[in-house]
Every structure is written in C-alpha cells, then in structure tokens.
Design a protein around this motif. Structure first.
Motif, PDB file in Angstrom:
ATOM      1  N   PRO A   6       6.580   6.422  12.377  1.00 56.82           N
ATOM      2  CA  PRO A   6       5.999   7.589  11.699  1.00 56.82           C
ATOM      3  C   PRO A   6       4.683   7.979  12.346  1.00 56.82           C
ATOM      4  CG  PRO A   6       5.707   5.617  10.382  1.00 56.82           C
ATOM      5  CD  PRO A   6       6.619   5.237  11.518  1.00 56.82           C
ATOM      6  N   PRO A   7       4.351   9.221  12.293  1.00 55.27           N
ATOM      7  CA  PRO A   7       3.074   9.667  12.877  1.00 55.27           C
ATOM      8  C   PRO A   7       1.902   8.941  12.245  1.00 55.27           C
ATOM      9  CG  PRO A   7       4.448  11.537  12.276  1.00 55.27           C
ATOM     10  CD  PRO A   7       5.112  10.334  11.710  1.00 55.27           C
ATOM     11  N   ARG A   8       0.839   8.781  13.033  1.00 58.32           N
ATOM     12  CA  ARG A   8      -0.329   8.065  12.552  1.00 58.32           C
ATOM     13  C   ARG A   8      -0.951   8.770  11.353  1.00 58.32           C
ATOM     14  NH1 ARG A   8      -4.647   6.181  16.893  1.00 58.32           N
ATOM     15  NH2 ARG A   8      -2.762   4.997  17.460  1.00 58.32           N
ATOM     16  N   SER A   9      -0.943  10.077  11.346  1.00 55.17           N
ATOM     17  CA  SER A   9      -1.524  10.827  10.225  1.00 55.17           C
ATOM     18  C   SER A   9      -0.776  10.543   8.939  1.00 55.17           C
ATOM     19  CB  SER A   9      -1.514  12.324  10.533  1.00 55.17           C
ATOM     20  OG  SER A   9      -0.183  12.773  10.751  1.00 55.17           O
ATOM     21  N   THR A  10       0.551  10.387   9.027  1.00 58.68           N
ATOM     22  CA  THR A  10       1.336  10.101   7.825  1.00 58.68           C
ATOM     23  C   THR A  10       0.993   8.731   7.266  1.00 58.68           C
ATOM     24  OG1 THR A  10       3.138  11.455   8.684  1.00 58.68           O
ATOM     25  CG2 THR A  10       3.667   9.945   6.890  1.00 58.68           C
ATOM     26  N   ARG A  11       0.864   7.737   8.148  1.00 59.64           N
ATOM     27  CA  ARG A  11       0.497   6.408   7.687  1.00 59.64           C
ATOM     28  C   ARG A  11      -0.911   6.396   7.088  1.00 59.64           C
ATOM     29  NH1 ARG A  11       1.157   2.566  12.622  1.00 59.64           N
ATOM     30  NH2 ARG A  11       0.595   4.464  13.759  1.00 59.64           N
ATOM     31  N   LEU A  12      -1.830   7.113   7.664  1.00 59.93           N
ATOM     32  CA  LEU A  12      -3.188   7.193   7.136  1.00 59.93           C
ATOM     33  C   LEU A  12      -3.199   7.839   5.759  1.00 59.93           C
ATOM     34  CD1 LEU A  12      -6.224   6.796   7.534  1.00 59.93           C
ATOM     35  CD2 LEU A  12      -6.280   9.024   8.704  1.00 59.93           C
ATOM     36  N   GLU A  13      -2.396   8.890   5.594  1.00 53.86           N
ATOM     37  CA  GLU A  13      -2.328   9.550   4.292  1.00 53.86           C
ATOM     38  C   GLU A  13      -1.744   8.618   3.238  1.00 53.86           C
ATOM     39  OE1 GLU A  13      -0.085  13.042   4.930  1.00 53.86           O
ATOM     40  OE2 GLU A  13      -1.646  14.086   6.063  1.00 53.86           O
ATOM     41  N   ILE A  18      -2.733   5.184  -1.527  1.00 49.58           N
ATOM     42  CA  ILE A  18      -2.670   3.910  -2.231  1.00 49.58           C
ATOM     43  C   ILE A  18      -4.064   3.466  -2.666  1.00 49.58           C
ATOM     44  CG2 ILE A  18      -2.132   1.464  -1.974  1.00 49.58           C
ATOM     45  CD1 ILE A  18       0.300   3.192  -2.347  1.00 49.58           C
ATOM     46  N   LEU A  19      -5.049   3.609  -1.764  1.00 49.63           N
ATOM     47  CA  LEU A  19      -6.421   3.256  -2.130  1.00 49.63           C
ATOM     48  C   LEU A  19      -6.937   4.125  -3.277  1.00 49.63           C
ATOM     49  CD1 LEU A  19      -8.031   2.697   1.401  1.00 49.63           C
ATOM     50  CD2 LEU A  19      -7.421   0.954  -0.290  1.00 49.63           C
ATOM     51  N   LEU A  20      -6.614   5.416  -3.223  1.00 49.33           N
ATOM     52  CA  LEU A  20      -7.014   6.313  -4.304  1.00 49.33           C
ATOM     53  C   LEU A  20      -6.354   5.906  -5.614  1.00 49.33           C
ATOM     54  CD1 LEU A  20      -8.470   8.880  -5.262  1.00 49.33           C
ATOM     55  CD2 LEU A  20      -6.438  10.174  -4.560  1.00 49.33           C
ATOM     56  N   LEU A  21      -5.079   5.518  -5.552  1.00 47.44           N
ATOM     57  CA  LEU A  21      -4.361   5.079  -6.744  1.00 47.44           C
ATOM     58  C   LEU A  21      -5.001   3.841  -7.347  1.00 47.44           C
ATOM     59  CD1 LEU A  21      -1.806   5.491  -8.533  1.00 47.44           C
ATOM     60  CD2 LEU A  21      -0.608   3.968  -6.960  1.00 47.44           C
TER      61      LEU A  21
END
Length: 391
Positions: A6-13, A18-21
C-alpha cells in the motif's frame, strides 16, 4: 507473485487514525473518572435488569421507553431506596457504638481479657511462643485499632455530609444512564461488538461471559451476602447483642469472601459467650452459625449463580480482595469480572492454539483426488459437470 504494497500515505493515515482513536478514547475515559461509581453501577444495574426490561417490552406494546421507565421504577423500589434506608440506619448505629466505646460502656479490651483469662493453659502457652502472650500489648493494639476504625467511620460520615451535592449529582447521573442503557442497550452492545476487531465467535463468547459474570456476581453473591447478614443480624438481636444491624452489615460484607465468610464475626462472639459462662447462648449461636448461616451459601449460591458459571473459590477470593484493594467497594464486582475475562480469553487462546486444522487434499491435476464417475451413471440434475475441464 507478491501483492503490491500500500502507498506510504495510506499507511500513515491508518496509523494516525488509530492514534487519534486511542487518544479520544482515553480522553473520554478521563472525563468519566469523576463519575466512575455512578457510571459503573449504572452499567451493572442495566445489565442485571435487562431481562426484566425485555419481558416488559412486549407487554407494553413494543414501546421501549415506557418499559425502561417501569424497570427504572422497579430498581428504585427494590434496590436503591432500601439501600439508602439501611445505610442511614447503619451510620447512626455506628456512631452510637463509637460513642459508647469512647464513654467506656462498651469495653472491648475488657471482653478480650475475659476471653484470654478463660483460655486453657496449653493455648496460652502457644500464644506466648508466638509472641502474643503479652495481654497489655494486645489490649493496646486492639484499642488503637478500634480508635482507627472509629476515626475512619467519623471521617467517612463527615465526607458524606460535605459531599452531599456530589452524591446527589452522581445519583441522578446513574439513574439517567440506567434509563438510556435499558432502552438502547441492545443497539449499543451490538455497536460495540462491531467495533471490536475479533471474529464473531470470540466476541459472542466474551460478551456472554461478561454479562453472565456481572449478573452472577451481583445477583448471586450479593443476595447470598444479604441473606447471611440478615440471618446473622436476627440471631444477634435475639441473643441481645448490641448493634445487631452493624454486625449484620459486617457479616454480609465478609460473606462476599469465600472461605472467610460471616464466621469471622459470629464465631468470636460465640467463643466469648462460652468462656464467660453464657454456655446456652454460645451453643445456640454456634449451631445457628454452622447449620443456618454457613449452609445458606451452599443452598442459595448454586441456585442464584449456577454451577457452570462459578469460578474456583480461591480465584474469587483473590480477585475480590485485589479488586477491593484497588477499586474500593466497587472492586467486589470488578475483581471477579476481570478474573473471569482473564480465564475466558486464555481459554479461547488455548482452543485456537490446539485446534486441529482441517486437512485439504492436494492434487497435481484437476481430476486427481476425486472418485471417478462410472460411465452411464445418472448424475444429479442440479450438478453441472464439464468433462472438458474435469471440474
């Protein structure tokens, strides 16, 4: 052939989400801390009385709001109002006992000295070897302990008086929460199960275990404790023992602990009767304690809790003591629930690890590994077979 990463941006999002959750969940729990007791008992009462609410819904034409209001009224009449009345009477009686102890009307060190003087010689020699033979020192420790208990009771009474507004607010928060949990609890529990990242079988098993243990702990252990405390209080009142209500509450409290129980209260009193010449009262109290108070646990607990949901006594004892040491009075429910969930999760893990995977036949050719179809055999019309592909 490897799958594209998966693109790096997708993994970062995903990680950011998860951190926000986690952050908003911790923040929400933080703001609930001041009302932890109200929220906790609101959830417990809603779980305990949810079967009553489900039975009332069809009788009220499928309307969930009136059914929740009726259930809430039942909780007030059956649980909350009697608890408030007993608590008020207990505070008054504890204050009376403390005042009589301070005035010398109740002299617990004297009672202890009478019991000690009536002990056989071999018992006193054993106490001497154990370093417990110094009667004056034991009396001083007992007096200091009673003073600490009296100071604790007085401090708690003062805290209740000073925090009356907080208690009233917490009480109405609990009632408000109970109403909505009773009315919308089913949809909320389904929503929570959907959010938990486990397979459906594990979520169903854990949710059922959680609800079962909460109901068993409150409905079973609390009712057994109330029964033992009430029976002990009746016996104490019949025998003319002062502050029967106070001792009844203490016996009910200790009845939550298996292998300890109400005997820590009635047994010393029976011994005191025996050594001070009131043999009839001592024998009556011992017989009543063993045959009535002691056996009520064996009779009522299997009926109210169920043998299949009962944890080992040593697990209940340790989890109850540990829960109360950490969470206070709420711990007698929280401790066993945590212990039961611990055992359930590990049981699921062991089942997953020891499960034998289903064997899948491996064939090198499309037709290999199948029983051949004899010629001129009439096949099921619902099954289509393509002879050219062998499937």
């Amino acid at each position: 052939m490897t799958e594209p990463r998966p693109p790096r941006s997708t993994r970062l999002e995903s990680r950011t989400f998860i951190l926000l959750l986690i952050a908003v969940t911790i923040g929400f729990g933080w703001i609930l801390v001041p009302f932890f007791g109200a929220v906790f008992w609101g959830v417990v009462m809603a779980i305990l009385f949810s079967p009553v609410h489900r039975r009332l819904v069809p009788k009220l034409g499928g309307r969930r709001t009136p059914a929740a209001l009726v259930t809430l009224a039942l909780i007030l009449v059956i649980v909350i109002i009697p608890t408030v009345m007993i608590t008020g009477a207990l505070v008054r009686e504890a204050a009376t006992v403390y005042a009589r102890t301070q005035s010398g009307e109740l002299n617990f060190p004297l009672y202890f000295a009478q019991v000690y003087d009536a002990l056989p010689t071999w018992v006193t020699s054993l106490l001497d070897r154990a370093g417990l033979g110094n009667l004056a020192e034991l009396q001083a420790k007992l007096t200091a302990s009673l003073q600490q208990i009296g100071q604790f009771v007085g401090a708690q009474a003062l805290a209740i008086g000073q925090n009356t507004l907080d208690l009233v607010v917490s009480f109405f928060v609990m009632l408000y929460l109970m109403f909505f949990l009773l009315r919308d609890g089913g949809a909320l529990s389904r929503r929570i199960r959907e959010a938990v990242p486990l397979n459906d079988a594990h979520k169903r098993e854990l949710s059922q275990k959680f609800a079962t243990v909460v109901r068993a702990t409150v409905k079973g252990n609390v009712l057994v404790a109330i029964a033992q405390g009430a029976l002990g209080g009746i016996a104490f009142a019949f025998l003319g023992i002062h502050a029967a209500l106070l001792w009844a509450v203490l016996m009910a409290f200790l009845s939550l602990l298996p292998a300890v129980g109400a005997g820590l209260i009635w047994a010393p009193v029976a011994i005191y009767f025996l050594v001070t010449g009131a043999v009839a009262k001592g024998v009556i109290l011992i017989a009543y304690g063993v045959l009535v108070i002691g056996l009520v646990d064996n009779v009522l607990r299997p009926v109210l809790v169920g043998k299949d949901t009962k944890m080992p006594d040593y697990v209940v004892l340790i989890s109850t003591l540990g829960g109360m040491a950490i969470f206070g009075l709420n711990g007698f429910v929280i401790g066993p629930v945590i212990a039961a969930m611990f055992m359930a999760v590990w049981d699921l893990y062991i089942v997953e690890r020891t499960a034998v995977p289903e064997e899948i036949p491996i064939s090198r050719h499309p037709g290999e590994g199948r029983d051949p179809v004899p010629p001129n055999t009439v096949q099921d019309p619902g099954l289509r077979r393509d002879d050219s592909e062998g499937v």
